[in-house]
Write a protein that holds these residues in place. Structure first.
Motif, short mmCIF file in Angstrom:
data_model
loop_
_atom_site.label_atom_id
_atom_site.label_comp_id
_atom_site.label_asym_id
_atom_site.label_seq_id
_atom_site.Cartn_x
_atom_site.Cartn_y
_atom_site.Cartn_z
N ASP A 149 -4.76 6.32 3.22
CA ASP A 149 -3.75 6.84 3.66
C ASP A 149 -3.70 7.63 4.07
O ASP A 149 -4.07 8.79 2.77
N ILE A 178 0.10 13.85 1.68
CA ILE A 178 -0.39 13.04 0.43
C ILE A 178 -1.51 12.07 0.91
O ILE A 178 -0.91 11.70 2.16
N LEU A 204 -4.27 8.78 -0.19
CA LEU A 204 -4.34 8.18 -1.18
C LEU A 204 -5.23 7.12 -0.76
O LEU A 204 -5.49 7.09 0.55
N ARG A 234 -3.95 9.51 -5.80
CA ARG A 234 -3.03 10.29 -5.10
C ARG A 234 -3.19 11.54 -5.21
O ARG A 234 -3.37 12.09 -6.43
N VAL A 280 -6.19 3.84 -8.04
CA VAL A 280 -5.97 4.15 -6.75
C VAL A 280 -6.11 5.87 -6.75
O VAL A 280 -5.33 5.96 -7.70
N SER A 336 1.14 -1.16 0.06
CA SER A 336 0.44 0.10 0.11
C SER A 336 0.78 1.40 -0.21
O SER A 336 0.53 2.18 -0.32
N TYR A 367 -0.23 10.78 4.52
CA TYR A 367 1.23 10.55 4.68
C TYR A 367 1.69 12.44 4.72
O TYR A 367 1.23 12.94 3.77
N GLU A 417 11.56 7.31 1.74
CA GLU A 417 12.30 6.46 2.85
C GLU A 417 10.53 6.63 3.89
O GLU A 417 10.19 7.68 3.98
N VAL A 418 10.11 5.55 3.76
CA VAL A 418 8.90 5.88 3.90
C VAL A 418 8.88 5.33 6.16
O VAL A 418 9.38 4.73 6.40
N ARG A 419 8.35 6.63 6.27
CA ARG A 419 8.06 6.66 8.15
C ARG A 419 7.01 6.72 8.86
O ARG A 419 6.29 7.63 8.14
N GLU A 456 1.96 3.73 -3.50
CA GLU A 456 2.09 4.96 -4.29
C GLU A 456 2.68 6.35 -3.86
O GLU A 456 2.05 7.27 -4.33
N LEU A 457 3.14 6.06 -2.66
CA LEU A 457 3.17 7.25 -2.08
C LEU A 457 3.69 8.56 -2.39
O LEU A 457 4.29 9.34 -3.15
N GLY A 458 5.07 7.30 -3.39
CA GLY A 458 6.58 8.16 -4.27
C GLY A 458 7.46 8.18 -3.28
O GLY A 458 7.47 9.58 -3.88
N VAL A 459 7.60 7.64 -2.06
CA VAL A 459 8.24 8.56 -1.25
C VAL A 459 9.54 7.56 -1.26
O VAL A 459 9.45 6.41 -0.85
#
Lengths: 150, 131
Positions: free
Chosen positions: B29, B38, B40, B111, B109, A82, B31, A90-92, A85-88
């Motif tokens: 989500d 962000i 989603l 974004r 999805v 999941s 973030y 390094e996910v923290r 899709e953040l496109g980050v």
């Protein structure tokens, strides 16, 4: 609440109904009653010629989905990340304000009508839905019975 | 999971008397990055044409419709997804730039990138070493 002449029992019912709706709304579209998510959700429909299976699997890599049909038993499994899709870079984890979407491995098995012909299957992934179309065995198709007049 | 005022699910006012056709509430989500948020949202079946994202009175509205649905000749046998519409709303705080929200849709999805206004971004303070 004291009962008096201004008390409207219907208003009270309405309020309770609205409360229940809110609770159910929270519970139903995303999660099952016990709180866990159902992923992917599945709808099955049937027409005269074929059985259609809609697998609601948003955000998966179609190459990583395993789909098989044995007799009339359809299995779908795979994995969804999941966070992809953040496109980050390094996910923290502490930076998530909300995290409701399914992540991880999934596997579902469902029994389709016996009339399906495992030889006639096709599947495509579009807009996050895998549509599986399965033809029916010729002899199992509904036959129109002619009523003769003597 | 931290609850944040600025992106709390929108509180409904008084209960509606006339029940509307209920839309499905997509799981999301959210973030936070230094530059913004962000978001989603899982909205399988939605296409760019059937999606609507808008901000009105500091409320972000997400609305979408499953574009392709089976025809009348298809009889439902087993149903877990009822309805065709998705809807969810969030309240946006003043620290976000509502004019510059970017939206992309891929494989069902949605974004969104909701940038923070410049003054709200953390500033990196350079530490100079004095020789």
């Amino acid at each position: 609440m004291p009962i008096n002449w201004t008390w409207d029992p219907f208003e009270e019912f309405e309020r309770i109904r609205a409360e229940l709706d809110r609770l159910l709304e929270w519970a139903s579209p995303v999660r099952s009653i016990r709180g866990e998510e159902i992923y992917p959700r599945i709808n099955v429909g049937e027409s005269a010629e074929e059985v259609l299976v809609y697998i609601f699997a948003p955000g998966v890599d179609p190459g990583k989905v395993e789909l098989s049909l044995e007799g009339n038993v359809l299995s779908v499994s795979g994995e969804r990340d999941s966070e992809a899709e953040l496109g980050v870079k390094e996910v923290r984890p502490e930076r998530f304000l909300r995290q409701e979407r399914f992540s991880g491995k999934f596997s579902r098995v469902l029994t389709l009508p016996e009339s399906v012909d495992p030889e006639k299957v096709e599947a495509e992934y579009r807009n996050g839905i895998i549509l599986v179309r399965i033809g029916k065995k010729a002899e199992r198709r509904a036959r129109k019975i002619e009523v003769k007049t003597s | 999971m931290a609850e944040r005022q600025e992106l709390a699910p929108r509180q409904e006012g008084r209960p509606e008397r006339t029940p509307r056709r209920r839309a499905m509430s997509p799981p999301v989500d959210v973030y936070e990055t230094d530059e913004g948020l962000i978001l989603l949202a899982d909205m399988p079946g939605v296409t760019p044409e059937s999606l609507e994202v808008k901000v009105e009175d500091n409320v972000l509205h997400l609305r979408g419709e499953i574009a392709e649905a089976p025809g009348e000749e298809v009889r439902p046998e087993y149903v877990e997804v009822r309805g065709r519409e998705y809807y969810r709303a969030f309240t946006l705080g003043p620290e976000f730039d509502q004019e510059k929200i970017e939206a992309t849709l891929k494989h069902g999805v949605l974004r969104l990138f909701i940038p923070k206004v410049e003054s709200e971004r953390p500033r990196r303070i350079e530490i100079k070493t004095v020789q």
